[in-house]
Enzyme design. Structure first.
Site, short mmCIF file in Angstrom:
data_model
loop_
_atom_site.label_atom_id
_atom_site.label_comp_id
_atom_site.label_asym_id
_atom_site.label_seq_id
_atom_site.Cartn_x
_atom_site.Cartn_y
_atom_site.Cartn_z
N LYS A 22 0.84 -1.21 0.00
CA LYS A 22 0.00 0.00 0.00
C LYS A 22 0.87 1.25 0.00
O LYS A 22 0.65 2.17 -0.79
CB LYS A 22 -0.90 0.00 1.25
CG LYS A 22 -1.59 1.31 1.51
CD LYS A 22 -2.45 1.28 2.75
CE LYS A 22 -1.75 1.68 4.02
NZ LYS A 22 -1.41 3.13 4.13
N ASN A 23 1.88 1.27 0.88
CA ASN A 23 2.66 2.50 1.04
C ASN A 23 3.62 2.76 -0.11
O ASN A 23 4.24 3.82 -0.17
CB ASN A 23 3.43 2.48 2.37
CG ASN A 23 2.51 2.73 3.55
OD1 ASN A 23 1.33 3.04 3.36
ND2 ASN A 23 3.04 2.61 4.75
N ARG A 92 -4.66 10.31 4.82
CA ARG A 92 -3.67 11.36 4.98
C ARG A 92 -2.66 11.38 3.81
O ARG A 92 -2.16 12.44 3.43
CB ARG A 92 -2.94 11.09 6.29
CG ARG A 92 -2.07 12.17 6.71
CD ARG A 92 -1.39 11.86 7.99
NE ARG A 92 -0.55 12.98 8.32
CZ ARG A 92 0.63 13.18 7.78
NH1 ARG A 92 1.12 12.32 6.94
NH2 ARG A 92 1.32 14.26 8.08
N CYS A 116 -5.30 12.99 13.50
CA CYS A 116 -5.78 11.64 13.18
C CYS A 116 -5.52 10.75 14.37
O CYS A 116 -4.86 11.15 15.32
CB CYS A 116 -5.16 11.12 11.89
SG CYS A 116 -3.70 10.18 12.12
N ARG A 121 0.53 14.38 13.39
CA ARG A 121 1.02 14.12 12.03
C ARG A 121 0.95 15.35 11.13
O ARG A 121 0.20 15.39 10.15
CB ARG A 121 0.26 12.96 11.40
CG ARG A 121 0.39 11.70 12.21
CD ARG A 121 -0.28 10.55 11.54
NE ARG A 121 0.58 9.89 10.57
CZ ARG A 121 0.20 8.84 9.85
NH1 ARG A 121 -0.99 8.36 9.97
NH2 ARG A 121 1.04 8.29 9.00
N ASP A 306 4.53 0.55 12.05
CA ASP A 306 3.31 -0.06 11.52
C ASP A 306 3.13 -1.52 11.95
O ASP A 306 2.13 -2.15 11.61
CB ASP A 306 3.29 0.04 9.98
CG ASP A 306 2.97 1.44 9.52
OD1 ASP A 306 2.60 2.29 10.35
OD2 ASP A 306 3.10 1.71 8.30
N ARG A 398 -8.63 -0.58 4.54
CA ARG A 398 -7.71 0.42 3.98
C ARG A 398 -6.40 -0.22 3.54
O ARG A 398 -5.76 0.28 2.61
CB ARG A 398 -7.39 1.49 5.03
CG ARG A 398 -8.50 2.48 5.29
CD ARG A 398 -7.98 3.62 6.15
NE ARG A 398 -6.68 4.06 5.67
CZ ARG A 398 -5.73 4.59 6.42
NH1 ARG A 398 -5.93 4.76 7.70
NH2 ARG A 398 -4.58 4.96 5.90
C1 UD1 Z 1 4.43 6.91 6.49
C2 UD1 Z 1 3.59 5.70 6.25
C3 UD1 Z 1 3.00 5.19 7.56
C4 UD1 Z 1 4.12 4.96 8.58
C5 UD1 Z 1 5.01 6.18 8.70
C6 UD1 Z 1 6.24 5.96 9.56
C7 UD1 Z 1 2.76 6.04 4.01
C8 UD1 Z 1 1.62 6.34 3.13
N1 UD1 Z 1 2.53 6.04 5.33
O1 UD1 Z 1 3.58 7.92 7.02
O2 UD1 Z 1 2.31 3.98 7.32
O3 UD1 Z 1 3.56 4.70 9.84
O4 UD1 Z 1 5.48 6.59 7.40
O5 UD1 Z 1 6.99 4.91 9.06
O6 UD1 Z 1 3.85 5.76 3.54
N2 UD1 Z 1 6.39 14.66 10.85
C9 UD1 Z 1 6.43 16.00 11.16
N3 UD1 Z 1 6.24 16.91 10.15
C10 UD1 Z 1 6.02 16.54 8.85
C11 UD1 Z 1 6.00 15.16 8.55
C12 UD1 Z 1 6.19 14.24 9.56
O7 UD1 Z 1 6.61 16.38 12.31
O8 UD1 Z 1 5.87 17.42 7.99
C13 UD1 Z 1 6.58 13.65 11.92
C14 UD1 Z 1 5.36 12.78 12.16
O9 UD1 Z 1 4.44 13.40 13.02
C15 UD1 Z 1 5.99 11.54 12.74
C16 UD1 Z 1 7.34 11.44 12.01
O10 UD1 Z 1 7.57 12.74 11.47
O11 UD1 Z 1 6.23 11.74 14.11
C17 UD1 Z 1 7.40 10.44 10.88
O12 UD1 Z 1 6.24 10.59 10.08
P1 UD1 Z 1 6.27 10.32 8.51
O13 UD1 Z 1 7.44 9.49 8.15
O14 UD1 Z 1 6.08 11.61 7.80
O15 UD1 Z 1 4.95 9.46 8.34
P2 UD1 Z 1 4.06 9.43 7.05
O16 UD1 Z 1 4.90 9.71 5.85
O17 UD1 Z 1 2.83 10.22 7.26
#
Ligand code: UD1
Length: 421
Positions: A22-23, A92, A116, A121, A306, A398
């Site tokens: 999925k990711n 998201r 969420c 996030r 995850d 999902r």
């Molecule tokens: C992706 C995955 C999700 C997984 C996560 C961590 C997808 C579609 N989803 O989510 O399944 O759980 O990686 O491996 O690939 N953060 C900030 N600011 C930002 C972006 C992130 O502070 O602009 C923080 C987040 O709150 C979190 C950390 O960075 O604490 C990592 O999040 P991130 O790697 O961005 O997760 P996703 O990409 O949303």
């Protein structure tokens, strides 16, 4: 709303084939926005999230068709640049259109994902990086509205936290930018490697795959991606491995890539799960008792957040104390309350959950709160004595393709029923 009913305490046996990730599918689908023509992606899982991202692309003007696991997407006429609240609120990862739309149209309006179930996030790191590349942003009515005159400009971007979708967004923006972009402290998750392979096949120039230092030399034009294959879903693979560890029995997991799960395989072995791996399969079984292990979630190649909920369910079945520490998301223990309803002894202390495993769980009515929390309830239910009813299973839909079918073929007693209210 549907619910899933599982009669537990039955060892699993047989073979299960893993679907595409999925990711990886989500960013690879949005990458087709970068250039016109027909793109072909193979091994695309049919999930609620992939349907949502394809609906989002269609709302932007793309056409798509699916034949089996192959999806063809045509992005000739991308005229709309808005990802509406209705679509973003259910997923998201819709924010992944931000980079490609800015690169292709110079304009993107994306609803803010909002709070969420697993924490705040934010997308501040995505926005800051794109601003460094020349985009102007305004925030109005819950939408982040980005625009750039002409092309984005290559820049050096440093992520305070290695964000997965943030790295993907900047990669997709940078491939069509003027000049060179350097991403420091980039995320290294395998799904990013899959995206880099696709972008490279489209004519992008990217160096540093699988490292935290990515260098992208922008090009003026890309070609459509032909025949790119989505990698196996390592989180789905991990969920079945853990389910086998929980329920006991013996099974072969096929169409997977064991090299994408270095931390989980080692941890499971220490916990007493028997594992044999080949290039694209894993044989998993358990006959003896489970040993307790400590887990700390980390960016890849560390233990994936995850799979944290699922391994916690497994640890409730061990004998002894296990400390599970969540370092990626601040509020990812929603499953604890539901596991307690099944008799688990778990105490949360800040970012850690202390699991006092006593070898058994009891079936109960429980509620799915997010995608991976729901998966942990399935793991628990498969091992629990008696019947477990899991409500709000749309979360599971999902991210798990044909969950009931796959588990049924492994000998689980599982059925989906329509909820009356
Ligand atoms: C992706 C995955 C999700 C997984 C996560 C961590 C997808 C579609 N989803 O989510 O399944 O759980 O990686 O491996 O690939 N953060 C900030 N600011 C930002 C972006 C992130 O502070 O602009 C923080 C987040 O709150 C979190 C950390 O960075 O604490 C990592 O999040 P991130 O790697 O961005 O997760 P996703 O990409 O949303």
């Amino acid at each position: 709303m549907d619910k899933i009913v599982i009669e537990g305490c039955r060892p699993l046996k047989g073979e299960v084939a893993i679907s595409g990730a999925k990711n990886a599918a989500l960013p690879l689908i949005t990458a087709t926005l970068l250039t016109s023509g027909w793109h072909t992606l193979h091994n695309v899982p049919d999930l609620r999230d992939t349907r949502t991202i394809l609906a989002l692309l269609a709302s932007l003007g793309a056409k798509w068709e699916r034949q089996g696991t192959t999806v063809r997407i045509n992005s000739d006429k991308i005229e709309n640049f808005e990802a509406s609240y209705d679509l973003v609120k259910t997923m998201r990862a819709s924010v992944l259109v931000l980079g490609p739309l800015l690169a292709r149209l110079g304009r993107a309006r994306v609803s803010l994902p909002g709070g969420c179930a697993i924490g705040a996030r934010p997308i501040d790191l995505h926005v800051q990086a794109l601003a460094k590349m020349g985009a102007d942003f305004t925030l109005e009515g819950g939408y982040v509205d980005g625009s750039v005159k002409g092309r984005l400009t290559g820049s050096t971007v440093y992520f305070d936290i290695p964000t997965v979708t943030g790295t993907e967004n900047i990669l997709m923006a940078a491939v069509l930018a003027k000049g060179t972009t350097i991403i420091k402290n980039a995320a290294k998750e395998p799904e990013i490697g899959n995206l880099i392979d696709m972008l490279t096949a489209m004519g992008a120039r990217i160096r540093g795959r699988d490292t935290d230092l990515l260098q992208v030399e922008g090009v003026k034009k890309l070609r459509p991606a032909e025949g790119v294959t989505i990698i196996a879903d390592r989180i789905e693979t991990g969920t079945y491995l853990i389910a086998l560890g929980a329920a006991g029995g013996e099974a072969k997991i096929t169409n997977c890539d064991p090299s994408l799960l270095p931390s989980l395989l080692e941890k499971l072995r220490v916990a007493g799960v028997e594992i044999e791996e080949g290039r694209s399969w894993i044989r998993v079984g358990r006959t003896g008792h489970l040993r307790s292990i400590d887990i700390k979630t980390m960016p890849f190649p560390g233990f994936p957040t995850d799979l944290q909920a699922q391994i916690m369910a497994l640890m409730t079945l061990s004998r002894g104390l296990s400390v599970i520490t969540e370092t990626i998301f601040e509020n990812r223990f929603m499953h604890v309350a539901e596991l307690r309803r099944m008799g688990a002894d778990i105490r949360v202390d800040g970012h850690s959950a202390i699991v006092n495993g006593h070898g058994r769980l009891l079936g109960a009515p429980v509620m799915a709160t997010d995608l991976r929390a729901s998966a942990s309830l399935v793991v628990a239910a498969l091992a629990a004595e008696g019947t477990t009813e899991i409500s709000r299973v749309y979360h599971l839909d999902r991210g798990y393709e044909d969950l009931e079918g796959k588990l049924t073929r492994l000998g689980a007693v599982i059925r989906r029923v329509k909820e009356t209210q």
